[in-house]
Structures are given as C-alpha cells and as structure tokens.
Scaffold this active site. Sequence first.
Site, PDB file in Angstrom:
ATOM      1  N   THR A 209      15.210  39.321  -1.986  1.00 53.73           N
ATOM      2  CA  THR A 209      14.520  39.084  -0.727  1.00 53.73           C
ATOM      3  C   THR A 209      15.250  38.114   0.081  1.00 53.73           C
ATOM      4  O   THR A 209      16.320  37.370  -0.249  1.00 53.73           O
ATOM      5  CB  THR A 209      13.334  38.017  -1.281  1.00 53.73           C
ATOM      6  OG1 THR A 209      12.480  38.969  -1.932  1.00 53.73           O
ATOM      7  CG2 THR A 209      12.514  37.724  -0.058  1.00 53.73           C
ATOM      8  N   ARG A 237       1.784  47.594  -5.363  1.00 55.27           N
ATOM      9  CA  ARG A 237       1.922  46.041  -5.553  1.00 55.27           C
ATOM     10  C   ARG A 237       2.551  45.538  -4.379  1.00 55.27           C
ATOM     11  O   ARG A 237       3.336  45.724  -3.742  1.00 55.27           O
ATOM     12  CB  ARG A 237       2.953  45.914  -6.817  1.00 55.27           C
ATOM     13  CG  ARG A 237       3.258  44.621  -7.192  1.00 55.27           C
ATOM     14  CD  ARG A 237       4.660  44.211  -6.721  1.00 55.27           C
ATOM     15  NE  ARG A 237       5.119  42.969  -7.275  1.00 55.27           N
ATOM     16  CZ  ARG A 237       5.678  42.078  -6.704  1.00 55.27           C
ATOM     17  NH1 ARG A 237       6.626  42.445  -5.611  1.00 55.27           N
ATOM     18  NH2 ARG A 237       6.183  40.971  -7.036  1.00 55.27           N
ATOM     19  N   GLY A 239       4.088  41.363  -3.316  1.00 55.64           N
ATOM     20  CA  GLY A 239       4.341  40.195  -4.190  1.00 55.64           C
ATOM     21  C   GLY A 239       4.030  38.960  -3.371  1.00 55.64           C
ATOM     22  O   GLY A 239       3.001  39.044  -2.300  1.00 55.64           O
ATOM     23  N   ASP A 240       4.646  37.981  -3.395  1.00 58.03           N
ATOM     24  CA  ASP A 240       4.291  36.723  -2.680  1.00 58.03           C
ATOM     25  C   ASP A 240       4.962  36.649  -1.286  1.00 58.03           C
ATOM     26  O   ASP A 240       4.379  35.861  -0.356  1.00 58.03           O
ATOM     27  CB  ASP A 240       5.067  35.592  -3.239  1.00 58.03           C
ATOM     28  CG  ASP A 240       6.527  35.578  -3.684  1.00 58.03           C
ATOM     29  OD1 ASP A 240       7.113  36.583  -3.735  1.00 58.03           O
ATOM     30  OD2 ASP A 240       7.340  34.589  -3.213  1.00 58.03           O
ATOM     31  N   THR A 260      11.673  32.837  -2.965  1.00 51.02           N
ATOM     32  CA  THR A 260      12.097  34.210  -3.546  1.00 51.02           C
ATOM     33  C   THR A 260      12.049  33.981  -4.860  1.00 51.02           C
ATOM     34  O   THR A 260      12.375  33.018  -5.452  1.00 51.02           O
ATOM     35  CB  THR A 260      13.456  34.425  -2.925  1.00 51.02           C
ATOM     36  OG1 THR A 260      14.032  35.714  -3.505  1.00 51.02           O
ATOM     37  CG2 THR A 260      14.484  33.474  -3.136  1.00 51.02           C
ATOM     38  N   GLY A 261      11.676  35.094  -5.536  1.00 48.98           N
ATOM     39  CA  GLY A 261      11.519  35.169  -7.020  1.00 48.98           C
ATOM     40  C   GLY A 261      10.426  35.894  -7.540  1.00 48.98           C
ATOM     41  O   GLY A 261      10.103  36.922  -6.982  1.00 48.98           O
ATOM     42  N   GLY A 263       7.508  37.234  -7.836  1.00 47.22           N
ATOM     43  CA  GLY A 263       6.203  37.150  -6.850  1.00 47.22           C
ATOM     44  C   GLY A 263       5.052  36.801  -7.427  1.00 47.22           C
ATOM     45  O   GLY A 263       4.214  35.974  -6.926  1.00 47.22           O
TER      46      GLY A 263
END
Length: 344
Positions: A209, A237, A239-240, A260-261, A263
């Site tokens: 990201t 799906r 994510g964050d 980032t990571g 999510g």
Amino acid sequence: MRFKYLSIPFFILILIGCDSSSENKPTQPEPFGIVIHGGAGTILRENMTAENEAAYRSVLAEAIKVGHKILENGGSSQEAVEKTIHVMEDSPLFNAGKGAVLTADETIELDASFMNGETLDAGAISGVRTIKHPISAAIKVMENSPHVMLSGKGADQFAAEQGLEIVAPEYFYTDRRINALKRVKEAENKEQETTLLEQQFVKNQRYGTVGCAALDKNGNLAAGTSTGGMTNKKWNRIGDAPIIGAGTYANNASCAISATGWGEFFIRSVVAYDISALMEYKGLTIQEAAKIVIHEKVAKLGGDGGVVGIDNQGNIAMEMNSPGMYRAHMDSKGNLSVKIYQDE
Ligand code: ASP
C-alpha cells in the site's frame, strides 16, 4: 474612579507595546513536512537485489519531493498528499494504482481514502476498477458528494462523472502481480508444508500500500492512503486503507496518519484514530502514541504492519512491527531520509 480601574490594563498594554525585544525577535519559519510509506512487510535484505532496492528508494524520493515542493511553495497539505500519492500510484513497484495486486478472480479492486485535518472532511472509495488515481477519487467524494465512502461500480461512475482519468482495467496489470497470484494460489492448494521462503512470499502479498501524511505552512494536516489490498482477496474484501480512522486519519488538533499492513487487524485496532486520540486526550507525543498502537494493540492481536504520521509541529513517526516498511521523510529544511528496513 473609572480612570483608576481602566488605567491598570492600559498600563500593561503600554508596557507590552514598549517591549522592543519581541519586535526584534526573528520570526520563526512555519514548520512543514511530509512523510510517506510504500507498504510494510517481511522486507528482508537477503531477499532484495541491489537494483530492486535502488528502484524503490528512487521512486520514494521522487514521490516525496513532489509533495515537498508543493509545501515549500506554500501549497496545501491536501495537494501535497494527492500529488505525492499519484507518483506511487503510477509506479508498478507499489500495490496501488498501476501494479496493484490481483483478486482471486484475477481482477483489480482498488481502495483509497483521504482526510483533511483542518475541516475533518473525509472521502473514500473501495473496490474500484477503472480509476487511474484512486486517491483523487477519494478527494472528489469528499469535495463533491454528500457522502464519505462510495464503492464498486457506483464509485467508478462517480469518478468518471467528476472528470477523473479513467483507464481500461488492463492498465493496472503487471506480470509480477499475475505471477504472484499464481504462486499464492499454488501455496494455498498445497497439501504439504510450504517452505519458509514460500510462507514469507505468501505473507508479503498482503503488502505494498502507499500513503502520505503532510503538514503545510498554514498548520493544516492531511493524510491519504491508496491500495490494491491483498493478493487473492475474495468476496469483495475491503481492508483498512479506505476506512477513515483505521487506515487514514487527520486532525489539526493532533496529527495525520496513514497505515499499512494486515488490514483486518488495523481495522480492529482503529489504528489511525487511536494514535490521534492518544495525542489529543492523553497528551502523548506522536512517537509514543504510534508505538503503543503498533506494538501494544496491533501486535498483541497478531497483526503486523506500520504507520507513518506527522503532528501539527512537524514531528513525525514511522513505526512498524514488521521487518521493513518502504518509507521516506522530508522536513522544512529539505532534509530527506529514505528507509526500507526496520533497523535503518
Ligand atoms: N492494509 C492493506 C489492506 O489490508 C494492505 C497493505 O497495507 O499492504 O488492504
């Protein structure tokens, strides 16, 4: 009698007016700064070639300089974040815009969000397939719609109506991501234990990201995040990254954060807002707050990744609990630092 009471504040005013030392003080330049990431993960020196490393460092430097120039010239943090992210969305190295990861159905679904720390306005899009610069679509949602978040076909249509650049879905595809999807699917279908290298590879496909947080000369903060999400993602799906408060948050009272990571863990930890809240309500510094949220919340739940952030004085945090995070910082003096590994 009246004169007696009025005379005291009046006298103080005269004294302040006569204080020549404050007149002669050089005015402090307004602090400004910018910090970016290009994803966090199991980024290890042993798995990286010198050419690859140089390529990442070069795009990070190119991207951050674009935003820094805008800030230096008195431009807004919003514009700096948008234009900086464009450079990374255009680079096939990162999992955002061109070069985004593929879903299980071999499609591309992009997510992005933006927040303005002065107004607390925010915009986000998720699951879009045709918008060349998803971060700009998030900003358009914020500016020109009554909503905060749009998804799927409607978001693509909104971006087209707003005059943003629309591309064929093929524009985003790269061989690297097509091969990555194949490898992840093969690993998923393997009956026997996969090797450590294979496990690392599969895990890494969640990352890449891009994000940016900036403070401009007017003291305004902004943050934005843009991603393709996770390789092999299913069922639309999300994510964050497009979730305000999880992947992105900005508030002039505290800080601007992009995460980032992994999510799912970042959503559950409400990462970006939690850092801001620790600063606003408990008076923590940005570094203290970022450390707590990454190492005591995300890590304890079993998640990994990192954040970059900047506060309203220009102090920054680049915190991670993964072996690496592509990241860079530029301060008001123009000092540039570009880092990849955790121990740098
Ligand atoms: N946080 C992103 C997501 O879960 C992935 C990443 O940051 O690499 O979609």
